[in-house]
Design an enzyme around this catalytic site. Structure first.
Site, PDB file in Angstrom:
ATOM      1  CE  LYS A  38      -4.393  -1.728   0.842  1.00  6.35           C
ATOM      2  NZ  LYS A  38      -5.717  -1.731   1.392  1.00  6.35           N
ATOM      3  CE  LYS A  79      -5.778  -8.450  -2.075  1.00  8.26           C
ATOM      4  NZ  LYS A  79      -6.536  -8.338  -0.876  1.00  8.26           N
ATOM      5  CE  LYS A 129     -13.273  -3.936  -0.554  1.00  6.04           C
ATOM      6  NZ  LYS A 129     -12.385  -3.657   0.580  1.00  6.04           N
TER       7      LYS A 129
HETATM    8  P1  ATP Z   1      -8.056  -3.520  -1.078  1.00  6.29           P
HETATM    9  O1  ATP Z   1      -7.712  -4.010  -2.424  1.00  6.29           O
HETATM   10  O2  ATP Z   1      -8.702  -2.172  -1.049  1.00  6.29           O
HETATM   11  O3  ATP Z   1      -6.957  -3.686  -0.089  1.00  6.29           O
HETATM   12  P2  ATP Z   1      -9.431  -5.976  -0.665  1.00  6.29           P
HETATM   13  O4  ATP Z   1     -10.222  -6.292  -1.889  1.00  6.29           O
HETATM   14  O5  ATP Z   1      -8.178  -6.738  -0.424  1.00  6.29           O
HETATM   15  O6  ATP Z   1      -9.206  -4.429  -0.554  1.00  6.29           O
HETATM   16  P3  ATP Z   1     -10.322  -6.088   2.092  1.00  6.29           P
HETATM   17  O7  ATP Z   1     -11.393  -5.242   2.633  1.00  6.29           O
HETATM   18  O8  ATP Z   1      -8.934  -5.715   2.455  1.00  6.29           O
HETATM   19  O9  ATP Z   1     -10.438  -6.189   0.522  1.00  6.29           O
HETATM   20  O10 ATP Z   1     -10.589  -7.581   2.484  1.00  6.29           O
HETATM   21  C1  ATP Z   1     -11.814  -8.089   2.976  1.00  6.29           C
HETATM   22  C2  ATP Z   1     -11.723  -9.596   3.087  1.00  6.29           C
HETATM   23  O11 ATP Z   1     -11.719 -10.154   1.771  1.00  6.29           O
HETATM   24  C3  ATP Z   1     -10.455 -10.127   3.765  1.00  6.29           C
HETATM   25  O12 ATP Z   1     -10.798 -11.241   4.598  1.00  6.29           O
HETATM   26  C4  ATP Z   1      -9.592 -10.569   2.644  1.00  6.29           C
HETATM   27  O13 ATP Z   1      -8.712 -11.609   3.019  1.00  6.29           O
HETATM   28  C5  ATP Z   1     -10.629 -11.059   1.637  1.00  6.29           C
HETATM   29  N1  ATP Z   1     -10.132 -10.943   0.275  1.00  6.29           N
HETATM   30  C6  ATP Z   1      -9.848  -9.795  -0.383  1.00  6.29           C
HETATM   31  N2  ATP Z   1      -9.433 -10.046  -1.628  1.00  6.29           N
HETATM   32  C7  ATP Z   1      -9.461 -11.398  -1.775  1.00  6.29           C
HETATM   33  C8  ATP Z   1      -9.153 -12.294  -2.833  1.00  6.29           C
HETATM   34  N3  ATP Z   1      -8.743 -11.848  -3.996  1.00  6.29           N
HETATM   35  N4  ATP Z   1      -9.313 -13.621  -2.645  1.00  6.29           N
HETATM   36  C9  ATP Z   1      -9.757 -14.098  -1.456  1.00  6.29           C
HETATM   37  N5  ATP Z   1     -10.059 -13.309  -0.403  1.00  6.29           N
HETATM   38  C10 ATP Z   1      -9.922 -11.987  -0.544  1.00  6.29           C
END
Ligand code: ATP
Ligand code: LTN
Length: 334
Positions: free
Chosen positions: A115, A197, A200
Site C-alpha cells: 500500500k 490477487k 477492489k
Molecule cells: P483492497 O484491495 O482495497 O486492499 P481488498 O479487496 O483486499 O481491498 P479487504 O477489505 O482488504 O479487501 O478484504 C476483505 C476480506 O476479503 C479479507 O478477509 C480478505 O482476506 C478477503 N479478500 C480480499 N481479496 C481477496 C481475494 N482476492 N481472494 C480471497 N479473499 C480476498
C-alpha cells in the site's frame, strides 16, 4: 468464551466496490458459523481512512457493506454486525497495543509495503499501524477464530504475537486467536493478471467481478479473462488463469478441482468460461436482489446499526476495562 460459545470476529473495509474475492475468500465462509460461534462482523470504517476517502462515498460504502453482510446471508440477530467507529474501545485499545508493538514487526508487513508503494503520496502513520488496530479489533472480543482470506494471515500472526507479549507481562488477559482460512476461494486472482490477487482497489475494472455487476457484465468479464492458449482445462500452477477460474467455479459450486476438471473434459476454454460466468451469476443474483430490497428499508438497517453497536460496546468495554486496570491506568470515579 461468550455465552458458552467460542467467539469469532471478522471485518471488511468499507472501501470501494466489493469483489468476488471478498465474497469467496471471506463473506461466503461466514454464513453458517454462528451455529458454532458467537460472531462479530465489523465494517472496519476506521481502517478505511488509512487511504484518503471522499466522506460521502465512505458513508455510502460503509452502509452498502453492512447491507451486503445481511444480503449474503448473515442474520443480524444471530450475528453482531456493526460499525467499528461506533465502538470507541477499538481506537482506545489500539493506542495501548501500539505501545506493545515493535516498529521492526510493522516494517515486515507486506500489505503496508504494497500500500505504501501504491499510495506513495500518503504514507501516513495509520497505514503503518493498521495491523495494530486490527489486533485491537480481534482481541477486544477475546476472539478464538478469525475467518479471513489468505492475504490476512500475516496480520493474524502479528495479532497473536502482540497478545502473547501482553499476556506474558500481565497474565492471561487476551485469548490467542486462530486464523480460519476457507478451503476454496481463499485467494481469488485478478481476471486480467492471474499473478495478482483480485483487489477492489484495482483500477482495471475487467480484472474484477464486482458483487453488484449485472449478468451480462459478469459473463463478458469471464469471456475476456486472461488464460494461456493451449485450450486444455487442467488444474496446475503453470496454468494460473485456468487454475483461478477452476477455483472460482469450485468455490461457487462446492465441487473439488478434480470434479470440475472431469466435468469439462474435452471442452474448450470458451464453454468453460461461459459455464463459470453463468454459475457466478446464479450465486450473485439472489444477493443483489436482497441488497436492493434492504436499501429500500432504511428503518430496518438503522435498527440493526443501533442494537448491534450497543451489544458490541458491552463486550468490548469489558476487555478494555480489564486491560486498563492491568496496565495501571486509574479507574474512573462514578
Ligand atoms: P483492497 O484491495 O482495497 O486492499 P481488498 O479487496 O483486499 O481491498 P479487504 O477489505 O482488504 O479487501 O478484504 C476483505 C476480506 O476479503 C479479507 O478477509 C480478505 O482476506 C478477503 N479478500 C480480499 N481479496 C481477496 C481475494 N482476492 N481472494 C480471497 N479473499 C480476498
Ligand atoms: N485487514 C482486514 C480487515 C480487518 C479485519 C479485522 C479482518 C480489519 N480488522 C479484524 C479480520 C479481523 C482486511 O480484510 N483487509
Amino acid at each position: 468464551m461468550l455465552d458458552g460459545k467460542k467467539t469469532l470476529f471478522s471485518g471488511m473495509q468499507a472501501t470501494g466496490n466489493f469483489t468476488l474475492g471478498n465474497y469467496m475468500g471471506a463473506l461466503k465462509n461466514w454464513i453458517t458459523l454462528n451455529e458454532e460461534y458467537q460472531c462479530f462482523y465489523c465494517v472496519v470504517d476506521l481502517h478505511s481512512i488509512t487511504v484518503r476517502q471522499d466522506p460521502a462515498e465512505l458513508k455510502k460504502n460503509a452502509r452498502a457493506l453492512l447491507a451486503l453482510y445481511i444480503a449474503a446471508g448473515l442474520d443480524p440477530v444471530k450475528n453482531c454486525i456493526y460499525y467499528q467507529s461506533h465502538v470507541s474501545a477499538h481506537a482506545e485499545l489500539s493506542w495501548i497495543l501500539n505501545c506493545f508493538t515493535y516498529m521492526g514487526e510493522l516494517n515486515r508487513m507486506t500489505q503496508f509495503k504494497d500500500k505504501s508503494a501504491k499510495y506513495s503520496d500518503n504514507i501516513n502513520a495509520g497505514l503503518y499501524t493498521y495491523p495494530v488496530l486490527m489486533a485491537a479489533d480481534i482481541l477486544l472480543f477475546q476472539s478464538d477464530v478469525v475467518p479471513v482470506g489468505a492475504d490476512q494471515k500475516q496480520h493474524l500472526e502479528i495479532t497473536r504475537d502482540i497478545a502473547e507479549r501482553f499476556n506474558s507481562i500481565y497474565g492471561d488477559v487476551f485469548t490467542i486467536p486462530e486464523p480460519y482460512i476457507g478451503k476454496t476461494g481463499a485467494k481469488i486472482m485478478s481476471l486480467q493478471d492471474p499473478a495478482k490477487k483480485m483487489s477492489k482497489s484495482d483500477e482495471n475494472i475487467n480484472a474484477n467481478i464486482y458483487l453488484m455487476d449485472d449478468p451480462d457484465t459478469i459473463i463478458r468479464k469471464f469471456k475476456r479473462a486472461v488464460t494461456d492458449s493451449d485450450n486444455q482445462i487442467r488444474y496446475t500452477e503453470d496454468k494460473p488463469g485456468i487454475k483461478n477460474l477452476i477455483d472460482i467455479y469450485c468455490s461457487a459450486t462446492n465441487k473439488t478441482a478434480q470434479e470440475a476438471v472431469k466435468e469439462f473434459d474435452g471442452k474448450g476454454y470458451g464453454d468453460f468460461k461461459l459455464a463459470v460466468g453463468e454459475t457466478v451469476v446464479s450465486i450473485l443474483k439472489p444477493i443483489q436482489d436482497r441488497v436492493e430490497e434492504l436499501n429500500k428499508d432504511k428503518g430496518y438497517i438503522d435498527g440493526i446499526i443501533k442494537d448491534n453497536a450497543e451489544k458490541a460496546n458491552y463486550f468490548a468495554a469489558k476487555t478494555l476495562r480489564k486491560v486498563q486496570k492491568k496496565i495501571g491506568l486509574p479507574e474512573k470515579i462514578r
